[in-house]
Design a protein around this motif. Structure first.
Motif, mmCIF file in Angstrom:
data_model
loop_
_atom_site.group_PDB
_atom_site.id
_atom_site.type_symbol
_atom_site.label_atom_id
_atom_site.label_comp_id
_atom_site.label_asym_id
_atom_site.label_seq_id
_atom_site.Cartn_x
_atom_site.Cartn_y
_atom_site.Cartn_z
ATOM 1 N N ASP A 41 -5.722 20.649 3.064
ATOM 2 C CA ASP A 41 -5.199 21.414 1.939
ATOM 3 C C ASP A 41 -3.670 21.464 1.968
ATOM 4 O OD1 ASP A 41 -7.691 21.867 0.963
ATOM 5 O OD2 ASP A 41 -7.733 24.021 1.315
ATOM 6 N N GLU A 42 -3.099 21.392 3.177
ATOM 7 C CA GLU A 42 -1.655 21.435 3.326
ATOM 8 C C GLU A 42 -1.236 20.489 4.443
ATOM 9 O OE1 GLU A 42 -0.359 25.372 4.157
ATOM 10 O OE2 GLU A 42 -1.107 26.226 2.283
ATOM 11 N N ILE A 43 -0.103 19.825 4.260
ATOM 12 C CA ILE A 43 0.468 18.978 5.297
ATOM 13 C C ILE A 43 1.965 19.270 5.369
ATOM 14 C CG2 ILE A 43 0.869 16.624 6.110
ATOM 15 C CD1 ILE A 43 -1.584 15.742 4.538
ATOM 16 N N ASP A 44 2.461 19.565 6.582
ATOM 17 C CA ASP A 44 3.862 19.929 6.790
ATOM 18 C C ASP A 44 4.490 19.045 7.856
ATOM 19 O OD1 ASP A 44 3.711 22.138 5.018
ATOM 20 O OD2 ASP A 44 2.940 23.411 6.624
ATOM 21 N N ALA A 45 5.789 18.806 7.715
ATOM 22 C CA ALA A 45 6.588 18.266 8.799
ATOM 23 C C ALA A 45 7.154 19.433 9.597
ATOM 24 C CB ALA A 45 7.726 17.403 8.250
ATOM 25 N N VAL A 93 1.729 18.151 10.661
ATOM 26 C CA VAL A 93 0.584 19.030 10.921
ATOM 27 C C VAL A 93 -0.161 19.283 9.626
ATOM 28 C CG1 VAL A 93 -0.160 21.250 11.835
ATOM 29 C CG2 VAL A 93 1.841 20.119 12.819
ATOM 30 N N SER A 94 -1.478 19.102 9.660
ATOM 31 C CA SER A 94 -2.304 19.392 8.490
ATOM 32 C C SER A 94 -3.125 20.651 8.743
ATOM 33 C CB SER A 94 -3.240 18.220 8.182
ATOM 34 O OG SER A 94 -4.262 18.113 9.160
ATOM 35 N N HIS A 95 -3.459 21.339 7.639
ATOM 36 C CA HIS A 95 -4.315 22.522 7.708
ATOM 37 C C HIS A 95 -5.383 22.421 6.638
ATOM 38 C CE1 HIS A 95 -1.705 24.671 10.492
ATOM 39 N NE2 HIS A 95 -0.680 24.309 9.749
#
Length: 235
Positions: free
Chosen positions: A213-217, A175-177
């Motif tokens: 700006d942010e990417i999470d698993a 998921v990216s934000h």
């Protein structure tokens, strides 16, 4: 119903990431599954690599279970539904009957992917290259530079962890934000029974989700959704 502890807020909506690697959209009563790769075993068999020919049965049974658990009224498949465009012609009668029953029971939309760009909806459902649902773009492969909310598949992301000296690989969503947690994009885990995976932090995945700006698993566990940072824009 799917445990509420697995709820995943995304772009002003609430989604549910299930432990079966499906995503449920409660407001739309829609189930999203990516990369089924049906008839992958029979494709391998045609090329001399013999594996047990029951992958389609197992995958379709998992779809049926996810529909029952969520109460979904519609299914969107996010591409690479079959391992090749002619895969639907190789379904053995039992699997073909399972698929036909599913496409009769719910509204079913096949989004085509790079493995099956010319597939036919021989067992029911509708075909599309991509669709937009309440402002969300549903497609197979994330498009670099896309600024609209997007859900996609293609990469089969897996998070790789080392816990107590044990190496663990689990399917995950990525998921990216944007800035201040504004809306981003989501890559779903592969759903098919006979699918491998790519490291969620692979440069190809991080590049596909730009700008961000942010990417999470994000991984569903027994108790909660666990998040693992993959990339942060430098201050």
């Amino acid at each position: 119903m799917v445990p509420v502890s697995f709820t995943l807020p995304f772009c002003g909506e609430e989604f549910v990431l299930t432990r079966s690697n499906a995503v449920y959209w409660p407001r739309e009563r829609a189930l999203l599954v990516a990369d089924l790769h049906l008839e992958k075993a029979s494709f391998f068999a045609r090329h001399g690599q013999f594996v047990p020919p029951y992958d389609s049965r197992e995958t379709l049974e998992r779809v049926a279970n996810a529909i029952r658990e969520t109460g979904a009224r519609r299914v969107y498949t996010l591409g690479d539904n079959f391992h090749d465009s002619s895969g639907s012609t190789r379904l053995e009668p039992h699997a073909a009957g399972m698929l036909a029953a599913l496409t009769r029971a719910v509204d079913w939309v096949w989004i085509t992917g790079n493995h099956d760009p010319h597939m036919e909806a021989a067992n029911g459902g509708e075909l599309a290259e991509e669709v937009e649902v309440n402002g969300m773009i549903l497609r197979h492969r994330a498009q670099k530079g896309e600024t609209r909310p997007e859900l996609s598949g293609h990469y089969h992301p897996r998070v790789q962890l080392t816990i107590h000296r044990r190496h663990i690989r689990r399917p995950c969503a990525v998921v990216s934000h944007g800035e201040n947690q504004t809306c981003g994009r989501m890559i779903l885990p592969a759903f098919g029974a006979l699918t491998g995976g790519m490291n969620a932090g692979d440069p190809a995945i991080l590049k596909a989700l730009q700008p961000a700006d942010e990417i999470d698993a994000v991984v569903p566990t027994k108790e909660r959704l666990a998040r693992f940072p993959l990339w942060r824009r430098a201050a």
